[in-house]
Design an enzyme around this catalytic site. Structure first.
Site: not given
Length: 216
Positions: A53-55
């Site tokens: 997942l993105d940050r």
């Protein structure tokens, strides 16, 4: 500093967690504690992300322990047989007629992508309205990925005129750090038994006042 990941399921060969917003899935190195490092400390052995997942995106992530189920888990994610459902808080009143968004997505550089007329890779997402706060001009959506392009839901909500709430790249960042994209649930098969498994992750605490406004 991001909150600690919450363990949702801890099995012999893999572990499922709720990743906090603001934490890298992997690649933190010596600079910062990433999800792999934080979960490895919690379970007492090295783990690796099966997907990322993105940050800023919070929610369900599956991590493997060693090589026991490496092929079985990889096959599920690569074949897209794992069902992932996202919740979105978006800026604006979503047009309920928009239930599917398609575009071509291409990288612009420095981690930024865009919907483009030519080139890129085709992407498709579906959306369902869960609630609209007319006064605050905020909508709550369920999003499903039909393809897996980088920043796909963020770009498709932007294309629909309602960028993700608090998105510092494609919308407007917020002082409270709230980011309106959360991997709410994940459905997969146990890599050994084949039994169906369903996991659900609560959104960050910063979401609670907004979700309460929809319920009201």
């Amino acid at each position: 500093m991001p909150a600690s990941p919450q363990i949702l399921f801890d099995d012999v060969g893999f572990v499922v967690v709720n990743k906090p917003s603001g934490m890298l899935s992997e690649g933190g190195g010596e600079r910062e504690l990433d999800l792999e490092g934080a979960v490895s400390e919690r379970v007492g052995r090295q783990v690796w992300c099966c997907h990322r997942l993105d940050r800023l995106t919070s929610g369900v992530v599956v991590l493997r322990k060693g090589k026991r189920f490496l092929k079985e888990l990889a096959a599920q994610f690569e074949s897209r047989s794992v069902r992932k459902e996202y919740w979105l808080l978006v800026d604006g009143v979503w047009d309920r007629r928009i239930q599917k968004v398609e575009s071509n997505i291409a990288p612009l550089g420095r981690g930024v992508h865009a919907n483009v007329e030519r080139g890129g890779k085709p992407a498709a997402s579906t959306f369902q309205v869960l609630g609209i706060d007319e006064a605050a001009k905020v909508s709550w959506l369920r999003g499903l990925l039909k393809t897996g392009r980088t920043h796909q839901l963020r770009l498709h909500s932007l294309k629909s005129g309602c960028p993700v709430l608090g998105d510092p790249v494609y919308g407007v960042g917020r002082d409270d750090g709230l980011f309106g994209l959360h991997a709410r649930s994940l459905r997969m098969k146990h890599p050994e038994s084949g039994v169906a498994l369903d996991f659900e992750a609560e959104p960050p605490l910063a979401w609670k006042p907004l979700l309460a406004s929809f319920e009201a």
